[in-house]
Design a protein around this motif. Sequence first.
Motif, short mmCIF file in Angstrom:
data_model
loop_
_atom_site.label_atom_id
_atom_site.label_comp_id
_atom_site.label_asym_id
_atom_site.label_seq_id
_atom_site.Cartn_x
_atom_site.Cartn_y
_atom_site.Cartn_z
N GLY A 46 44.00 38.98 43.61
CA GLY A 46 43.17 39.88 44.14
C GLY A 46 41.81 39.75 44.28
O GLY A 46 41.32 38.67 43.79
N TRP B 210 41.50 44.44 46.29
CA TRP B 210 42.57 43.82 46.79
C TRP B 210 43.61 43.62 45.53
O TRP B 210 42.97 42.98 44.66
N ARG B 211 44.61 43.70 45.77
CA ARG B 211 45.76 43.48 44.79
C ARG B 211 47.08 43.08 45.46
O ARG B 211 47.52 43.81 46.35
N SER B 212 47.59 42.02 45.14
CA SER B 212 48.79 41.53 45.79
C SER B 212 49.64 40.60 44.80
O SER B 212 48.92 40.02 43.91
N THR B 213 50.85 40.60 45.20
CA THR B 213 51.82 39.50 44.49
C THR B 213 52.35 38.64 45.42
O THR B 213 52.69 38.98 46.53
N TRP B 214 52.23 37.41 44.94
CA TRP B 214 52.54 36.06 45.86
C TRP B 214 53.79 35.49 45.46
O TRP B 214 53.68 35.25 44.14
N ARG C 241 42.35 36.67 50.67
CA ARG C 241 43.34 35.98 51.08
C ARG C 241 43.43 34.55 51.30
O ARG C 241 43.16 33.81 50.34
N GLU D 275 39.80 41.27 52.74
CA GLU D 275 40.45 40.61 51.56
C GLU D 275 40.35 39.20 51.59
O GLU D 275 40.25 38.41 52.80
#
Length: 394
Positions: free
Chosen positions: A186, A261-265, A41, A39
Amino acid sequence: MTDVLIVGAGPTGLTLACDIARRGVAVRIIDKSPAHHRESRGKTLHPRSLEILEDLGVAHRIVAGGTTHQVFRKYFDGAHVSDIDPFAGDGPTPDAPFDSAVFIGQWRIEEILRHRLSEFGVQVELGTEMAGFTQDAEGVTAMLTDGRTVKATYLVGCDGGHSAVRGTLGVPFEGRTEDMQSMVCGDVEAEGLDRDFWHQRFTPAGAIMLWPVPGTRSFQLQASPERDEFGEPMPPTLDGFQRLFDRHAKVAGVRLRNATWRSTWRVNVRMVEQSRLGRVFLAGDAAHVHPIAGGLGMNTGIQDAYNLGWKLALALTHQAGSALLDTYEEERLPIAAWTLQLTTERLEHVLAAIKEPGNGTEVTLTTAVPQGYRRICSPPRAVPPRWQVRIRAV
């Protein structure tokens, strides 16, 4: 028994492991993840961190695998506004061979550091989770979730914002989390987008940015989140990424796919008051988290590790006593406090700036890393009184 047990194999833990191992000190590094991620990041390495990585023998590989002059292509409400390289004019000189930031996916940084660590005969122990630990005058005993124990002279928690090491120590993580101030992230493929640019598309209602991850077909996506009928941020999905792109980019025919990749910041501004308790230390996000403005998070963790590594090695080889280890907290926590303040101010600044056509994230990159961050300087007056001392960035 090992000399140092490191919990967490991100950039902070790997930097520390490399620095300790090259000095002939026995080190083990464990990580609860079952496999190494790929990822993007954290993606920005600043000059001081590159100097550290050069000392560890890996900076040239990182520079070769990244982008040193990233052009930001900016749009407002669908119209192209400008292209800018915030680091134009920067570049290597005999006195400063790494005088420009490098953009590179975090997975690649970690891969290079793991390879370097393997040259010292050390491997990351994946799927190995710490359940707790005890310490006494002789050392630390870590209990793993599979029932095994590991004995070490010192333990270092490099295990992120949800640090199990910090939790076991019972050290408060003072600060705040802004649930409503968030962003979805993501890694996606975007057929039709030019990979020579970091696309930054802003509208009065929000933004979406796509940065080409070197060595891949993916872009790192960052965007204002979708919100439900109650105004709450919705979890990131590929379909949601596409809707956000269509809404803010206003470009027909570009389809996003293969979201790996999937994310919440969310905005977190937190730090510890102590980063050493006896034989246990905290470094990187385990000790401090802050807004992403300026891309300082991964860099601050790498610099924590570099400050601590040589001190642990000297203490373990009986060339220095415990007083030297105390200087890790004395020198690094003021940097953390300063960085929290700096990045909070920069985030507020960029959120206001991007409402005007022509502005992008370069408003943080060009101002958020003053020369003092790389050398020696004094923190601003707003840093808590306990840390009103001269501070060192390494």
